[in-house]
Design a protein around this motif. Structure first.
Motif, PDB file in Angstrom:
ATOM      1  N   ILE A  43      22.551  27.991  51.183  1.00 47.35           N
ATOM      2  CA  ILE A  43      23.187  29.436  50.737  1.00 47.35           C
ATOM      3  C   ILE A  43      21.478  29.879  50.259  1.00 47.35           C
ATOM      4  N   ARG A  44      21.039  31.808  50.547  1.00 47.27           N
ATOM      5  CA  ARG A  44      19.653  31.606  50.203  1.00 47.27           C
ATOM      6  C   ARG A  44      20.012  32.252  48.620  1.00 47.27           C
ATOM      7  N   ASP A  45      20.865  32.735  48.070  1.00 44.87           N
ATOM      8  CA  ASP A  45      20.175  32.996  46.967  1.00 44.87           C
ATOM      9  C   ASP A  45      22.062  33.034  45.965  1.00 44.87           C
ATOM     10  N   ILE A  46      21.440  32.163  45.691  1.00 48.41           N
ATOM     11  CA  ILE A  46      22.674  31.497  44.079  1.00 48.41           C
ATOM     12  C   ILE A  46      23.567  32.650  43.100  1.00 48.41           C
ATOM     13  N   MET A  47      22.726  33.189  42.540  1.00 46.45           N
ATOM     14  CA  MET A  47      22.751  34.018  41.230  1.00 46.45           C
ATOM     15  C   MET A  47      22.965  35.746  41.280  1.00 46.45           C
ATOM     16  N   THR A  48      22.644  35.675  42.842  1.00 44.77           N
ATOM     17  CA  THR A  48      22.996  37.124  43.393  1.00 44.77           C
ATOM     18  C   THR A  48      24.457  37.828  41.929  1.00 44.77           C
ATOM     19  N   GLY A  49      24.307  39.218  41.893  1.00 47.30           N
ATOM     20  CA  GLY A  49      25.411  39.517  41.365  1.00 47.30           C
ATOM     21  C   GLY A  49      25.842  40.700  42.429  1.00 47.30           C
ATOM     22  N   PHE A  50      25.642  40.229  43.350  1.00 48.29           N
ATOM     23  CA  PHE A  50      26.327  41.721  44.725  1.00 48.29           C
ATOM     24  C   PHE A  50      26.720  40.581  46.151  1.00 48.29           C
ATOM     25  N   ARG A  51      28.091  41.459  45.189  1.00 48.20           N
ATOM     26  CA  ARG A  51      28.468  39.744  47.055  1.00 48.20           C
ATOM     27  C   ARG A  51      30.038  41.085  46.912  1.00 48.20           C
ATOM     28  N   ALA A  52      29.965  40.669  48.572  1.00 48.10           N
ATOM     29  CA  ALA A  52      31.494  40.910  48.445  1.00 48.10           C
ATOM     30  C   ALA A  52      32.233  39.590  49.093  1.00 48.10           C
ATOM     31  N   PHE A  53      33.898  39.701  48.828  1.00 47.27           N
ATOM     32  CA  PHE A  53      35.082  38.756  48.743  1.00 47.27           C
ATOM     33  C   PHE A  53      35.643  39.137  50.262  1.00 47.27           C
ATOM     34  N   SER A  54      36.507  38.326  50.520  1.00 46.45           N
ATOM     35  CA  SER A  54      37.507  38.205  51.132  1.00 46.45           C
ATOM     36  C   SER A  54      39.065  38.377  49.723  1.00 46.45           C
ATOM     37  N   TYR A  55      40.295  38.832  50.304  1.00 41.28           N
ATOM     38  CA  TYR A  55      41.168  38.347  49.661  1.00 41.28           C
ATOM     39  C   TYR A  55      41.781  37.381  49.460  1.00 41.28           C
ATOM     40  N   GLU A  56      41.617  36.912  50.462  1.00 44.55           N
ATOM     41  CA  GLU A  56      42.455  35.513  50.382  1.00 44.55           C
ATOM     42  C   GLU A  56      41.289  34.438  48.954  1.00 44.55           C
ATOM     43  N   PHE A  57      39.345  34.828  49.382  1.00 44.24           N
ATOM     44  CA  PHE A  57      38.460  34.211  48.676  1.00 44.24           C
ATOM     45  C   PHE A  57      39.664  34.292  46.552  1.00 44.24           C
ATOM     46  N   VAL A  58      39.330  36.162  46.399  1.00 43.62           N
ATOM     47  CA  VAL A  58      39.541  36.234  45.200  1.00 43.62           C
ATOM     48  C   VAL A  58      40.584  35.802  44.836  1.00 43.62           C
ATOM     49  N   LYS A  59      41.465  35.828  45.029  1.00 39.60           N
ATOM     50  CA  LYS A  59      43.685  34.798  44.821  1.00 39.60           C
ATOM     51  C   LYS A  59      43.411  33.427  44.950  1.00 39.60           C
ATOM     52  N   THR A  60      42.527  32.782  45.988  1.00 38.06           N
ATOM     53  CA  THR A  60      42.513  31.864  45.321  1.00 38.06           C
ATOM     54  C   THR A  60      40.984  31.176  45.009  1.00 38.06           C
ATOM     55  N   PHE A  61      40.152  31.486  43.536  1.00 36.77           N
ATOM     56  CA  PHE A  61      39.375  31.400  43.312  1.00 36.77           C
ATOM     57  C   PHE A  61      39.851  31.324  41.343  1.00 36.77           C
ATOM     58  N   PRO A  62      39.489  29.416  41.288  1.00 37.76           N
ATOM     59  CA  PRO A  62      40.013  29.417  39.284  1.00 37.76           C
ATOM     60  C   PRO A  62      38.774  29.711  38.618  1.00 37.76           C
ATOM     61  N   ILE A  63      38.685  30.448  37.963  1.00 34.14           N
ATOM     62  CA  ILE A  63      37.423  31.151  37.080  1.00 34.14           C
ATOM     63  C   ILE A  63      37.381  30.366  36.071  1.00 34.14           C
ATOM     64  N   LEU A  64      36.728  29.034  35.224  1.00 33.58           N
ATOM     65  CA  LEU A  64      36.469  28.647  34.676  1.00 33.58           C
ATOM     66  C   LEU A  64      35.702  29.165  33.408  1.00 33.58           C
ATOM     67  N   SER A  65      34.242  29.198  34.430  1.00 37.64           N
ATOM     68  CA  SER A  65      33.548  29.932  33.512  1.00 37.64           C
ATOM     69  C   SER A  65      33.631  31.453  32.611  1.00 37.64           C
ATOM     70  N   LYS A  66      32.894  31.621  31.614  1.00 34.56           N
ATOM     71  CA  LYS A  66      32.808  32.533  30.452  1.00 34.56           C
ATOM     72  C   LYS A  66      31.993  33.505  30.762  1.00 34.56           C
ATOM     73  N   GLY A  67      30.707  33.143  31.291  1.00 36.83           N
ATOM     74  CA  GLY A  67      29.374  33.973  31.165  1.00 36.83           C
ATOM     75  C   GLY A  67      28.920  33.921  32.593  1.00 36.83           C
ATOM     76  N   PHE A  68      27.128  33.952  32.054  1.00 35.78           N
ATOM     77  CA  PHE A  68      26.649  34.249  33.611  1.00 35.78           C
ATOM     78  C   PHE A  68      27.008  33.022  34.620  1.00 35.78           C
ATOM     79  N   GLU A  69      27.585  31.993  34.362  1.00 38.70           N
ATOM     80  CA  GLU A  69      27.865  30.450  35.248  1.00 38.70           C
ATOM     81  C   GLU A  69      28.537  31.273  36.480  1.00 38.70           C
ATOM     82  N   ILE A  70      29.032  32.461  36.224  1.00 36.62           N
ATOM     83  CA  ILE A  70      30.639  32.228  37.259  1.00 36.62           C
ATOM     84  C   ILE A  70      29.988  32.165  38.574  1.00 36.62           C
TER      85      ILE A  70
END
Length: 316
Positions: free
Chosen positions: A145-172
């Motif tokens: 992965i060339r850029d881990i911390m970028t805030g500009f991304r695109a996602f599929s429906y499958e990614f969004v609905k299966t992603f378990p968000i545990l972080s509260k801040g910028f480590e997301i």
């Protein structure tokens, strides 16, 4: 269900949010633009609404909390997430959307580090932190992965609905990347031209505090997703410590046939036992992780059918 949803998490971005929303509408005319206001103390919400965005609120502070709310509430075929600070060019969004819609990408990363980031960014420790995080994840998880911390991304429906968000801040962002890599999702990179914040716009990222949280997140996720590797490292460290302290005792025993440091010998034995236990813990947790992967693949199949049903209803 929206075809394209542009998601903009915001906290005190009055100076830039209007331009970001207008750029998003110009770049993706068929998209619905959502701005999630995270307790801003300025006119962020009013400016975003005037520019044409749908404004909603998240009252729990932190970028991770905002993204959890966005992903939970919005259904779309493709999601574009961008920060509200006007540092990312929305002209690249169409290419990112095309990769998701027509080339099966689950996550498209807006790669700043391969273009203008190091020239535009005025915070040298951020450069060091980006390289450290990128190198750590690529090495630990065997990816590129060339850029881990970028805030500009695109996602599929499958990614969004299966992603378990545990972080509260910028480590997301780190958590997103590791989730996609571990679950063998298709990740594409699009090189973008990064520009630093305009004058008067202030970053909410604390280099040291948030950087430490990111490193803790990497360690936590490595333990969860790669338990055999994590506990093998723990076992190796414990075994080396035990052997280092045991060697002098063994040498003295060979020379005198006496063991004068019995407490040290006992501690060495317990440390070696802990190393063996760590190794077996890694094996057991690795087996559980494989079962979780199987369950995840079944969940993806169910989501795909659900998406097809929803899309069919909308066409009717």
């Amino acid at each position: 269900m929206d075809k394209i949803a542009v998601l903009i998490p915001c906290y005190n971005e009055e100076k830039t949010i209007g331009k970001v929303v207008r750029d998003a509408i110009a770049a993706l005319p068929e998209a619905t633009v959502y701005v999630y206001n995270n307790n801003s103390k300025d006119r962020t919400a009013e400016v975003a609404k005037e520019a044409g965005a749908i404004v909603r609120n998240e009252y729990m502070q932190g970028k991770g909390n905002v993204i959890r709310r966005m992903f939970r509430e919005i259904d779309a075929l493709v999601y574009v997430m961008v920060d509200g600070d006007d540092t990312y060019p929305m002209e690249s969004a169409a290419e990112m959307v095309d990769l998701v819609l027509n080339h099966n990408a689950d996550m498209v990363v807006g790669d700043r580090l391969s273009s203008t980031y190091y020239q535009e960014n005025k915070r040298p420790f951020h450069n060091f932190g980006n390289n450290l995080v990128r190198g750590s994840i690529n090495r630990l998880f065997g990816c590129n992965i060339r850029d881990i911390m970028t805030g500009f991304r695109a996602f599929s429906y499958e990614f969004v609905k299966t992603f378990p968000i545990l972080s509260k801040g910028f480590e997301i962002e780190t958590e997103m990347t590791i989730h996609a890599v571990y679950n063998n999702m298709q990740i594409d990179n699009v090189v973008i031209d990064y520009r630093d914040r305009p004058e008067g716009s202030v970053s909410k990222l604390n280099t040291y505090a948030d950087g430490f949280k990111v490193l803790k997140t990497i360690a936590r996720l490595y333990r969860s997703y790669k338990p055999f590797g994590f506990f093998s490292i723990v076992a190796a460290v414990l075994a080396i410590i035990s052997i280092i302290f045991f060697i002098p005792i063994l040498q003295e025993y060979w020379a005198t046939h006496l063991v004068p440091r019995i407490p040290t010998l006992i501690v060495c034995c317990f440390v070696m036992m802990a190393a063996v236990q760590s190794m077996f813990a890694g094996i057991i947790l690795s087996t559980l992780a494989i079962n979780n992967r199987r369950d995840f693949e079944m969940q993806l199949n169910m989501l795909q059918r659900h998406k097809e049903i929803d899309s069919g209803k909308e066409e009717l």
